[in-house]
Scaffold this motif. Sequence first.
Motif, PDB file in Angstrom:
ATOM      1  N   PRO A  44       8.775 -11.039  -9.815  1.00 12.42           N
ATOM      2  CA  PRO A  44       7.977 -12.231 -10.073  1.00 12.42           C
ATOM      3  C   PRO A  44       6.487 -11.920 -10.131  1.00 12.42           C
ATOM      4  CG  PRO A  44       8.787 -12.219  -7.815  1.00 12.42           C
ATOM      5  CD  PRO A  44       9.489 -11.114  -8.526  1.00 12.42           C
ATOM      6  N   ARG A  45       5.790 -12.587 -11.049  1.00 12.71           N
ATOM      7  CA  ARG A  45       4.348 -12.395 -11.171  1.00 12.71           C
ATOM      8  C   ARG A  45       3.629 -13.486 -10.385  1.00 12.71           C
ATOM      9  NH1 ARG A  45       3.137  -9.027 -15.452  1.00 12.71           N
ATOM     10  NH2 ARG A  45       1.099  -9.978 -15.740  1.00 12.71           N
ATOM     11  N   ILE A  46       2.343 -13.295 -10.205  1.00 13.75           N
ATOM     12  CA  ILE A  46       1.566 -14.197  -9.363  1.00 13.75           C
ATOM     13  C   ILE A  46       1.545 -15.613  -9.933  1.00 13.75           C
ATOM     14  CG2 ILE A  46      -0.668 -13.738 -10.458  1.00 13.75           C
ATOM     15  CD1 ILE A  46      -1.846 -13.674  -7.580  1.00 13.75           C
ATOM     16  N   VAL A  47       1.628 -15.741 -11.275  1.00  9.42           N
ATOM     17  CA  VAL A  47       1.624 -17.081 -11.869  1.00  9.42           C
ATOM     18  C   VAL A  47       2.892 -17.844 -11.500  1.00  9.42           C
ATOM     19  CG1 VAL A  47       0.080 -16.533 -13.781  1.00  9.42           C
ATOM     20  CG2 VAL A  47       2.534 -16.120 -14.020  1.00  9.42           C
ATOM     21  N   GLU A  48       4.022 -17.116 -11.351  1.00  7.81           N
ATOM     22  CA  GLU A  48       5.262 -17.773 -10.943  1.00  7.81           C
ATOM     23  C   GLU A  48       5.162 -18.271  -9.506  1.00  7.81           C
ATOM     24  OE1 GLU A  48       8.966 -15.738 -12.030  1.00  7.81           O
ATOM     25  OE2 GLU A  48       7.703 -14.266 -13.036  1.00  7.81           O
ATOM     26  N   ILE A  49       4.569 -17.446  -8.654  1.00  9.72           N
ATOM     27  CA  ILE A  49       4.377 -17.853  -7.249  1.00  9.72           C
ATOM     28  C   ILE A  49       3.505 -19.095  -7.195  1.00  9.72           C
ATOM     29  CG2 ILE A  49       3.576 -17.115  -4.983  1.00  9.72           C
ATOM     30  CD1 ILE A  49       5.983 -15.551  -6.098  1.00  9.72           C
ATOM     31  N   ALA A  50       2.435 -19.111  -7.996  1.00  9.54           N
ATOM     32  CA  ALA A  50       1.531 -20.268  -8.024  1.00  9.54           C
ATOM     33  C   ALA A  50       2.257 -21.518  -8.501  1.00  9.54           C
ATOM     34  CB  ALA A  50       0.344 -19.961  -8.929  1.00  9.54           C
ATOM     35  N   ARG A  51       3.077 -21.386  -9.542  1.00  6.40           N
ATOM     36  CA  ARG A  51       3.799 -22.548 -10.069  1.00  6.40           C
ATOM     37  C   ARG A  51       4.753 -23.113  -9.030  1.00  6.40           C
ATOM     38  NH1 ARG A  51       8.682 -23.121 -12.044  1.00  6.40           N
ATOM     39  NH2 ARG A  51       9.060 -20.866 -12.144  1.00  6.40           N
ATOM     40  N   LEU A  52       5.499 -22.233  -8.348  1.00 10.41           N
ATOM     41  CA  LEU A  52       6.468 -22.682  -7.348  1.00 10.41           C
ATOM     42  C   LEU A  52       5.777 -23.331  -6.146  1.00 10.41           C
ATOM     43  CD1 LEU A  52       8.890 -19.610  -7.432  1.00 10.41           C
ATOM     44  CD2 LEU A  52       9.374 -21.925  -8.276  1.00 10.41           C
ATOM     45  N   ALA A  53       4.576 -22.843  -5.832  1.00  8.93           N
ATOM     46  CA  ALA A  53       3.854 -23.387  -4.676  1.00  8.93           C
ATOM     47  C   ALA A  53       2.999 -24.591  -5.043  1.00  8.93           C
ATOM     48  CB  ALA A  53       2.972 -22.303  -4.055  1.00  8.93           C
ATOM     49  N   GLY A  54       2.847 -24.858  -6.344  1.00  7.32           N
ATOM     50  CA  GLY A  54       2.024 -25.989  -6.782  1.00  7.32           C
ATOM     51  C   GLY A  54       0.547 -25.756  -6.567  1.00  7.32           C
ATOM     52  N   VAL A  55       0.127 -24.491  -6.689  1.00  8.02           N
ATOM     53  CA  VAL A  55      -1.291 -24.152  -6.508  1.00  8.02           C
ATOM     54  C   VAL A  55      -1.716 -23.274  -7.682  1.00  8.02           C
ATOM     55  CG1 VAL A  55      -1.147 -24.295  -3.987  1.00  8.02           C
ATOM     56  CG2 VAL A  55      -0.749 -22.088  -5.140  1.00  8.02           C
ATOM     57  N   SER A  56      -2.977 -22.918  -7.708  1.00  7.04           N
ATOM     58  CA  SER A  56      -3.474 -22.044  -8.769  1.00  7.04           C
ATOM     59  C   SER A  56      -3.230 -20.576  -8.401  1.00  7.04           C
ATOM     60  CB  SER A  56      -4.977 -22.256  -8.963  1.00  7.04           C
ATOM     61  OG  SER A  56      -5.674 -21.804  -7.809  1.00  7.04           O
ATOM     62  N   VAL A  82       6.697 -16.197  -1.379  1.00  7.43           N
ATOM     63  CA  VAL A  82       6.560 -14.746  -1.555  1.00  7.43           C
ATOM     64  C   VAL A  82       7.749 -14.025  -0.935  1.00  7.43           C
ATOM     65  CG1 VAL A  82       5.253 -12.745  -0.760  1.00  7.43           C
ATOM     66  CG2 VAL A  82       4.055 -14.683  -1.805  1.00  7.43           C
ATOM     67  N   GLU A  83       8.125 -14.423   0.272  1.00  9.55           N
ATOM     68  CA  GLU A  83       9.235 -13.774   0.960  1.00  9.55           C
ATOM     69  C   GLU A  83      10.559 -14.052   0.236  1.00  9.55           C
ATOM     70  OE1 GLU A  83      11.297 -13.584   5.398  1.00  9.55           O
ATOM     71  OE2 GLU A  83       9.471 -14.751   5.064  1.00  9.55           O
ATOM     72  N   ARG A  84      10.731 -15.272  -0.223  1.00  6.77           N
ATOM     73  CA  ARG A  84      11.992 -15.654  -0.862  1.00  6.77           C
ATOM     74  C   ARG A  84      12.170 -14.968  -2.216  1.00  6.77           C
ATOM     75  NH1 ARG A  84      12.534 -20.302  -3.917  1.00  6.77           N
ATOM     76  NH2 ARG A  84      10.744 -21.235  -2.881  1.00  6.77           N
ATOM     77  N   THR A  85      11.097 -14.789  -2.963  1.00  2.58           N
ATOM     78  CA  THR A  85      11.207 -14.219  -4.313  1.00  2.58           C
ATOM     79  C   THR A  85      11.094 -12.702  -4.348  1.00  2.58           C
ATOM     80  OG1 THR A  85       8.833 -14.475  -4.671  1.00  2.58           O
ATOM     81  CG2 THR A  85      10.277 -16.299  -5.356  1.00  2.58           C
ATOM     82  N   GLY A  86      10.595 -12.097  -3.257  1.00  2.00           N
ATOM     83  CA  GLY A  86      10.432 -10.650  -3.251  1.00  2.00           C
ATOM     84  C   GLY A  86       9.182 -10.187  -3.958  1.00  2.00           C
ATOM     85  N   TYR A  87       8.217 -11.105  -4.168  1.00  4.33           N
ATOM     86  CA  TYR A  87       6.966 -10.718  -4.815  1.00  4.33           C
ATOM     87  C   TYR A  87       6.228  -9.714  -3.941  1.00  4.33           C
ATOM     88  CZ  TYR A  87       2.161 -11.003  -6.494  1.00  4.33           C
ATOM     89  OH  TYR A  87       0.903 -10.696  -6.971  1.00  4.33           O
ATOM     90  N   ALA A  88       5.649  -8.700  -4.568  1.00 10.51           N
ATOM     91  CA  ALA A  88       4.873  -7.696  -3.829  1.00 10.51           C
ATOM     92  C   ALA A  88       3.542  -7.494  -4.516  1.00 10.51           C
ATOM     93  CB  ALA A  88       5.631  -6.371  -3.759  1.00 10.51           C
ATOM     94  N   THR A  89       2.463  -7.526  -3.752  1.00 13.33           N
ATOM     95  CA  THR A  89       1.153  -7.251  -4.324  1.00 13.33           C
ATOM     96  C   THR A  89       1.030  -5.760  -4.556  1.00 13.33           C
ATOM     97  OG1 THR A  89       0.181  -7.001  -2.139  1.00 13.33           O
ATOM     98  CG2 THR A  89       0.096  -9.184  -3.128  1.00 13.33           C
ATOM     99  N   ASN A  90       0.157  -5.389  -5.466  1.00 14.26           N
ATOM    100  CA  ASN A  90      -0.025  -3.975  -5.789  1.00 14.26           C
ATOM    101  C   ASN A  90      -1.500  -3.724  -6.019  1.00 14.26           C
ATOM    102  OD1 ASN A  90      -0.209  -1.460  -7.105  1.00 14.26           O
ATOM    103  ND2 ASN A  90       1.907  -1.672  -7.785  1.00 14.26           N
ATOM    104  N   PRO A  91      -2.130  -2.868  -5.226  1.00 17.60           N
ATOM    105  CA  PRO A  91      -3.568  -2.644  -5.377  1.00 17.60           C
ATOM    106  C   PRO A  91      -3.938  -2.000  -6.705  1.00 17.60           C
ATOM    107  CG  PRO A  91      -2.607  -1.050  -3.855  1.00 17.60           C
ATOM    108  CD  PRO A  91      -1.556  -2.089  -4.127  1.00 17.60           C
ATOM    109  N   HIS A  92      -2.960  -1.389  -7.404  1.00 15.80           N
ATOM    110  CA  HIS A  92      -3.269  -0.746  -8.671  1.00 15.80           C
ATOM    111  C   HIS A  92      -2.931  -1.642  -9.864  1.00 15.80           C
ATOM    112  CE1 HIS A  92      -3.723   2.972  -6.436  1.00 15.80           C
ATOM    113  NE2 HIS A  92      -2.527   2.781  -5.917  1.00 15.80           N
ATOM    114  N   ALA A  93      -2.406  -2.830  -9.612  1.00 14.46           N
ATOM    115  CA  ALA A  93      -1.792  -3.599 -10.695  1.00 14.46           C
ATOM    116  C   ALA A  93      -2.753  -3.899 -11.838  1.00 14.46           C
ATOM    117  CB  ALA A  93      -1.235  -4.913 -10.142  1.00 14.46           C
ATOM    118  N   ARG A  94      -3.978  -4.308 -11.529  1.00 12.44           N
ATOM    119  CA  ARG A  94      -4.887  -4.692 -12.611  1.00 12.44           C
ATOM    120  C   ARG A  94      -5.168  -3.527 -13.550  1.00 12.44           C
ATOM    121  NH1 ARG A  94      -6.934  -7.458  -8.295  1.00 12.44           N
ATOM    122  NH2 ARG A  94      -8.408  -5.790  -7.809  1.00 12.44           N
ATOM    123  N   ALA A  95      -5.430  -2.348 -12.964  1.00 15.50           N
ATOM    124  CA  ALA A  95      -5.720  -1.174 -13.794  1.00 15.50           C
ATOM    125  C   ALA A  95      -4.493  -0.755 -14.592  1.00 15.50           C
ATOM    126  CB  ALA A  95      -6.200  -0.019 -12.924  1.00 15.50           C
TER     127      ALA A  95
END
Length: 369
Positions: A44-56, A82-95
């Motif tokens: 899952p991408r951050i936009v999906e997490i935002a949509r499910l949480a109703g936030v930006s 985040v815990e339910r979907t298995g989303y993980a942040t990545n410090p290198h993701a933007r690059a």
Amino acid sequence: MSDTGAARRPPTIDDVLRLRAAEPLPSSDGGPVEVVSRDGAAPPRIVEIARLAGVSPITVSRALRHPEKVAEAKRRKILEIVERTGYATNPHARALRSGQSNIVAAFVSNLQSQQFCLAVQGCGEVLEPQGYQLMIGQTSYSYAKETTMIQSLREMRPAAVMFTGVIEIEDNRRALRALGIPIMETWAYPRDPIDMLVGFSNIDSGRLAAEHFAERGYRRVGFIGRRSGRGALRLTGFREGARAAGLDIVAELSVDGVSSMVDGRRALGDLLSRNAAVEAVFCANDLLATGALLEARRLGMRLPDDIAILGFGHNDVAEELPPGLTTIGIDSRDLGRQAGSMILQRMRGEMPSEPTCAVELTLTRRGSS
């Protein structure tokens, strides 16, 4: 001085095991390992997490990076998703999303093996002067760890991936192909690599071990090694070679989860307690062989008069440890350099003339046999 001989015949194809992720996979203790498959779906991408949480999306980013800046109720809801979907942040993701990554992921079966480390060093000697950096992970011969690491690559998106081994699980093979980046497998010679391969025939290494024992006059022989992966292939070749040479394999001992020389010490003790008549033992990796040699010396056995030991993997200890360990192996640093050169060609948009390359097996005879 050690005598060195080489396997001159064309390499035999390794019939590498292929597994579906849904099958129970053997673990280091012999029990099943559950491999969770996402059916090839991207994490899952951050936009999906935002949509499910109703936030930006920016609120999700703040909740993960600077939680004190987000209201407690929103933060809890975001973390729950985040815990339910298995989303993980990545410090290198933007690059990495920009397609300009300079990271090459190298997954090593065991960091205590000098041979694997030399291969990665050789690869780095080619790639690092060109501005690439190696990021190293350890799979520990574990299907579960391998699967987790491969799943993480979808988000990290390195420039290329190298393995000191070949991938056996079909879902993992498909996931690696889907990355659309150079994939390098090593340490075996299958007929169907994922992308590129610099390897050797493990079956031939087993045959070479049996031939050496026959030439030295041993008749009752034994084997110590892993029961899966490359260990199983080396045992197959050892059995074939023993049968052709008229040798009697009087003992076979499976050792999984090999992590240090201690495993080799224990293995030789177990094998001798089951069949003291064994004259020579082929240990399918360098850690097992070195530990077995140390255990034989501790037991007061004379090498090779009381027992002969043959290992796999040319390393510094093999030559220095009295009476010297006879080994079968390859030039691991050269394997790494060849792998690095092929990876570099692919990253430059060129195609290697031969995507599959075989390196030479050699047998170096020392005092242990």
